[in-house]
Design an enzyme around this catalytic site. Sequence first.
Site, PDB file in Angstrom:
ATOM      1  N   ASP A  14       0.884  -1.172   0.000  1.00 52.49           N
ATOM      2  CA  ASP A  14       0.000   0.000   0.000  1.00 52.49           C
ATOM      3  C   ASP A  14       0.918   1.216   0.000  1.00 52.49           C
ATOM      4  O   ASP A  14       2.134   1.100   0.166  1.00 52.49           O
ATOM      5  CB  ASP A  14      -0.886  -0.006   1.257  1.00 52.49           C
ATOM      6  N   SER A  15       0.312   2.398  -0.159  1.00 51.31           N
ATOM      7  CA  SER A  15       1.111   3.621  -0.083  1.00 51.31           C
ATOM      8  C   SER A  15       1.616   3.856   1.346  1.00 51.31           C
ATOM      9  O   SER A  15       2.556   4.615   1.549  1.00 51.31           O
ATOM     10  CB  SER A  15       0.255   4.808  -0.505  1.00 51.31           C
ATOM     11  N   CYS A  77      -4.254  -1.587  -1.912  1.00 56.42           N
ATOM     12  CA  CYS A  77      -4.401  -0.148  -2.107  1.00 56.42           C
ATOM     13  C   CYS A  77      -5.374   0.039  -3.269  1.00 56.42           C
ATOM     14  O   CYS A  77      -5.158  -0.519  -4.358  1.00 56.42           O
ATOM     15  CB  CYS A  77      -3.037   0.437  -2.461  1.00 56.42           C
ATOM     16  N   GLU A 156      -4.250   8.543   9.067  1.00 55.09           N
ATOM     17  CA  GLU A 156      -2.825   8.386   9.409  1.00 55.09           C
ATOM     18  C   GLU A 156      -2.493   9.116  10.711  1.00 55.09           C
ATOM     19  O   GLU A 156      -1.525   8.793  11.385  1.00 55.09           O
ATOM     20  CB  GLU A 156      -1.957   8.936   8.269  1.00 55.09           C
ATOM     21  N   CYS A 188     -11.083   2.894  -0.143  1.00 54.96           N
ATOM     22  CA  CYS A 188      -9.683   3.210   0.181  1.00 54.96           C
ATOM     23  C   CYS A 188      -9.372   2.410   1.431  1.00 54.96           C
ATOM     24  O   CYS A 188     -10.188   2.371   2.364  1.00 54.96           O
ATOM     25  CB  CYS A 188      -9.522   4.706   0.449  1.00 54.96           C
ATOM     26  N   HIS A 190      -7.520   2.919   3.789  1.00 52.02           N
ATOM     27  CA  HIS A 190      -7.393   3.708   5.021  1.00 52.02           C
ATOM     28  C   HIS A 190      -8.745   3.911   5.714  1.00 52.02           C
ATOM     29  O   HIS A 190      -8.813   4.150   6.904  1.00 52.02           O
ATOM     30  CB  HIS A 190      -6.844   5.106   4.712  1.00 52.02           C
TER      31      HIS A 190
HETATM   32  N1  DGL Z   1      -4.838   3.327   0.979  1.00 53.18           N
HETATM   33  C1  DGL Z   1      -4.769   3.684  -0.371  1.00 53.18           C
HETATM   34  C2  DGL Z   1      -6.028   3.370  -1.137  1.00 53.18           C
HETATM   35  O1  DGL Z   1      -6.649   2.369  -0.809  1.00 53.18           O
HETATM   36  C3  DGL Z   1      -4.111   4.963  -0.781  1.00 53.18           C
HETATM   37  C4  DGL Z   1      -4.289   6.194  -0.008  1.00 53.18           C
HETATM   38  C5  DGL Z   1      -3.346   7.225  -0.577  1.00 53.18           C
HETATM   39  O2  DGL Z   1      -2.153   6.988  -0.541  1.00 53.18           O
HETATM   40  O3  DGL Z   1      -3.833   8.256  -1.077  1.00 53.18           O
HETATM   41  O4  DGL Z   1      -6.394   4.023  -2.067  1.00 53.18           O
END
Ligand code: DGL
Length: 270
Positions: A14-15, A77, A156, A188, A190
């Site tokens: 993931d990022s 991600c 985050e 996402c 996150h």
């Molecule tokens: N967690 C990631 C996603 O599912 C990326 C969030 C990001 O880096 O902008 O899109």
Amino acid sequence: MKKRLQNSPIGIFDSGVGGLTVVKELLKILPNENIVYFGDTARVPYGTKSKDAVIKFSSEIIDFLTKKNVKLILVACNTASALALNTIRRKVGVPVVGVIEPGAVSAVSTTRNKKIGIIGTEATIKSKAYEKTIRKIAGSCKIVNRACPLFVPIAEEGWVDRKVSEIIAGEYLKLIKKAHADTVVLGCTHYPLLKNVIGRVLGKNIKLVDSAAEVARKVKNILQNKKLLNTLKGTGHMQFFVSDAPEKFKRIGKIFLGKKILSVSKVNIT
Ligand code: DGL
């Protein structure tokens, strides 16, 4: 040869810390699997970057994971799944699982009124990846999209239940509420961390779809079908790598994973 591959790790990226919400689900149903996780913390967020940039970053990570002899790659991600999945699939000889298709499948099986809200990063929403996949499965659904770029930094920051997070969610989700969607995809990795806040804003009649559990089931099925499940009991080791700030990853990652992260190594993959 097959035996060696069975004991090889699953590569996940993931990022940043977001993909750990998927790892958490994976561990529930595949506790024996070894995992190599890469969080691109030097370049997070991906959601505001161009397609070319996300493809370049993802390719570099894939090269890193391939050197770890992974038996399957899980793109945990949404942004990379939306923009780089085809490139990744062309690059490797192992199965590649993204998070968009399982999320779309869950959304279609959850909605009753065929009105689905999609929230995600700017890049994911712009790609229309969810919309296209949902239409392929269910044709006639009404879809409302909304990018929520501030959700990633809020998650985050660990602000999972703050008033300020609820105010921001209130702004972002106005359109979704207005459209009377009965199902909203957390597009996402996150966002599951903000489930309470999002749920409060949308109200209890709207179902939130988090693709993590569906993704974990898909990984298990593939490994089962290819006879690649790890048969060694008492394994299940996790290795974490990041491109920057390992201490922060350890601290925040614990909230996403739901358990302590013992060690994180910083590596240069470019
Ligand atoms: N967690 C990631 C996603 O599912 C990326 C969030 C990001 O880096 O902008 O899109």
